[in-house]
Design an enzyme around this catalytic site. Structure first.
Site, mmCIF file in Angstrom:
data_model
loop_
_atom_site.group_PDB
_atom_site.id
_atom_site.type_symbol
_atom_site.label_atom_id
_atom_site.label_comp_id
_atom_site.label_asym_id
_atom_site.label_seq_id
_atom_site.Cartn_x
_atom_site.Cartn_y
_atom_site.Cartn_z
ATOM 1 N N HIS A 39 -7.837 -5.390 -0.724
ATOM 2 C CA HIS A 39 -6.553 -4.683 -0.643
ATOM 3 C C HIS A 39 -5.447 -5.609 -0.110
ATOM 4 O O HIS A 39 -4.332 -5.633 -0.646
ATOM 5 C CB HIS A 39 -6.731 -3.477 0.280
ATOM 6 N N ASP A 73 -0.315 -4.054 -3.999
ATOM 7 C CA ASP A 73 -1.445 -3.133 -4.101
ATOM 8 C C ASP A 73 -1.068 -1.726 -3.642
ATOM 9 O O ASP A 73 -1.569 -1.229 -2.617
ATOM 10 C CB ASP A 73 -2.656 -3.632 -3.317
ATOM 11 N N SER A 111 0.829 -1.200 0.000
ATOM 12 C CA SER A 111 0.000 0.000 0.000
ATOM 13 C C SER A 111 0.873 1.264 0.000
ATOM 14 O O SER A 111 1.649 1.493 -0.931
ATOM 15 C CB SER A 111 -0.966 -0.029 1.183
ATOM 16 N N ARG A 163 5.470 8.878 -6.927
ATOM 17 C CA ARG A 163 4.887 7.555 -6.698
ATOM 18 C C ARG A 163 5.888 6.500 -7.158
ATOM 19 O O ARG A 163 6.953 6.817 -7.704
ATOM 20 C CB ARG A 163 3.586 7.395 -7.479
ATOM 21 N N ASP A 167 12.494 2.883 -10.675
ATOM 22 C CA ASP A 167 12.996 3.010 -9.301
ATOM 23 C C ASP A 167 13.883 1.847 -8.882
ATOM 24 O O ASP A 167 14.499 1.881 -7.805
ATOM 25 C CB ASP A 167 11.823 3.117 -8.311
#
Length: 457
Positions: free
Chosen positions: A254, A184, A160, A198, A203
């Site tokens: 989730h 997720d 998350s 984000r 990355d």
């Protein structure tokens, strides 16, 4: 009681008891456990790092960010970063994921415990602290690098908000970290943001992402080199369908990304996935060949997807979406078959097929191919994708039902020249057929499948 013993002159006993208590506290560090009171008043950020290895799999050691006397920096190091904690309790999956990771390799598994900071009723407050959490983690990694660690050996798993925290860390090292797995990634406050704000595939050397709640708490669009969408990324089987189920209704979809990833660590079965443009194309069987990955098969979800890394990062752009369905419970695997029909009805027929298989031992598994009405034309082969939650070495019986989905009008007949059942993965198993029969609408037909005539494959 301890003070009273000391006052009666039992100084030696007192000191030994105190030392014993101190040793225990030093040896075991536990994840911060808060409650709803902390959520209401809010918590200031305090990041704690807890180390688990095969030497201490169940008893975490507090990791000082500047002194690593308990850390072997030559090992591969996995950092696990959680997300928003509205009630303050530790994530239910923490102990399980640590144990499963250590069962496959002698990692350093480090829990990034920022529960003091993530615990709040106001999601925005937790999200605002993600950059600071990343700075704390960067400080630890910098010190590890100073002591001989390698960025290639750093693996970040973020859940998350933790997925975006992992992305912020990766940006600091210009994408040189070995791998990031986003489970997720959080959607609220991050959807539509530029890549600097984000998680992004640049990355790390390899970024894989699981999207299990794109219509609520998760991030909808692609973020990694490969993005997995179980059950289309929305409603997960086995999760509550109504708000009457309480908090599980909000968090089950989730959290499913975490449980799917953990299932991949046991390798009791592979969770096969299929690179595809969209979920519908996968469900109607358009994306099952995976020719671009030969000699490898279609990618699997989870830890072992890095076997496909070389194929995935070389794409232009290096972004792949993969879709698949799952069962409702661990280990979540679905077993895929092609169900092929050649029909000879003079008129076009449209409808749905349900097939039920019975093993030699009497076990039963069923697949309802209800994603779209199939179109059956005279002498044209139709290939449907059947998905079962059990895999049988041998099939003793099959039951097939044809329906048009209508409740009025005359019943339809589907005249079949050949029905063929082909396992998608276990190619060494026999391909089963039945020839020249009629399916009556809404009537379940029983068959004894036979190996196909080689001349009719």
């Amino acid at each position: 009681m301890l003070l009273r013993l000391c006052s009666h002159g039992l100084l030696l006993i007192c000191c030994l008891l105190s030392l014993g208590r101190s040793d225990t506290e030093e040896k075991c560090s536990t994840f911060t456990d808060l409650n709803i009171h902390n959520s209401i008043i809010g918590t200031d950020l305090n990041v704690k790092f807890i180390l688990h290895t095969r030497e201490n799999p169940t008893c975490g050691k507090h990791l000082n960010s500047t002194s690593f006397h308990d850390l072997n920096v030559t090992r591969r190091t996995v950092f696990i970063t959680h997300g928003y904690r509205p009630t303050g309790s530790p994530p239910v999956w923490i102990e399980d994921i640590v144990g499963r990771l250590l069962s496959i390799q002698d990692f350093n598994v480090i829990l990034v415990d920022w529960n003091r900071g993530a615990t709040t009723l106001v999601y925005h407050n937790a999200a605002a602290k993600t950059r600071n959490v990343a700075e704390n983690l960067i400080h630890v990694i910098d010190n590890m690098l100073d002591q001989g660690s390698s960025l290639n050996n750093i693996y970040l798993i973020g859940v998350s908000l933790g997925a975006h925290i992992s992305g912020f860390v990766g940006k600091n090292y210009n994408g040189s970290i070995g791998r990031i797995t986003g489970l997720d990634p959080a959607g609220p406050l991050f959807n539509g943001k530029p890549q600097e704000e984000r998680l992004h595939y640049s990355d790390a050397q390899f970024v894989d992402v699981v999207h299990s709640d794109i219509d609520a708490l998760g991030y909808r669009e692609s973020l990694g080199h490969i993005d997995f969408y179980p059950n289309g990324g929305t409603d997960q089987p086995g999760c509550p369908k109504t708000i009457l189920s309480g908090t599980e209704y909000f968090k089950c979809d989730h959290q499913r990304s975490v449980f799917l990833y953990m299932a991949s660590l046991t390798q009791s079965c592979d969770i096969d996935t299929f690179p595809c443009e969209n979920y519908r194309d996968y469900r109607i069987g358009k994306c099952t060949d995976c020719k671009e990955f030969l000699p490898l098969p279609c990618p699997v979800l989870g830890y072992y997807v890095d076997k496909w890394k070389d194929y995935l990062v070389k794409k232009s752009p290096p972004m792949t979406k993969a879709f698949f369905d799952t069962a409702a419970k661990d280990p979540f695997c679905i077993f895929h078959y092609h169900l092929d029909f050649i029909t000879w009805s003079s008129k076009i027929r449209r409808g749905y097929i349900t097939i039920k298989l019975v093993s030699s031992q009497g076990d039963i598994t069923e697949s309802k191919l209800d994603q779209d009405a199939a179109t059956f034309e005279q002498y044209k082969e139709v290939s449907l994708l059947a998905k079962f939650d059990k895999d049988f070495d041998s099939v003793s019986k099959a039951f097939v039902t044809f329906t048009t989905g209508t409740v009025i009008g005359p019943k339809t007949k589907l005249r079949v020249l050949r029905m063929r059942l082909r396992p998608l993965k276990n190619r060494n198993r026999p391909i089963l057929c039945r020839y020249d029969f009629v399916l009556l609408e809404n009537i379940e037909m029983e068959f004894l499948p036979v190996p196909c005539d080689d001349t009719n494959l």
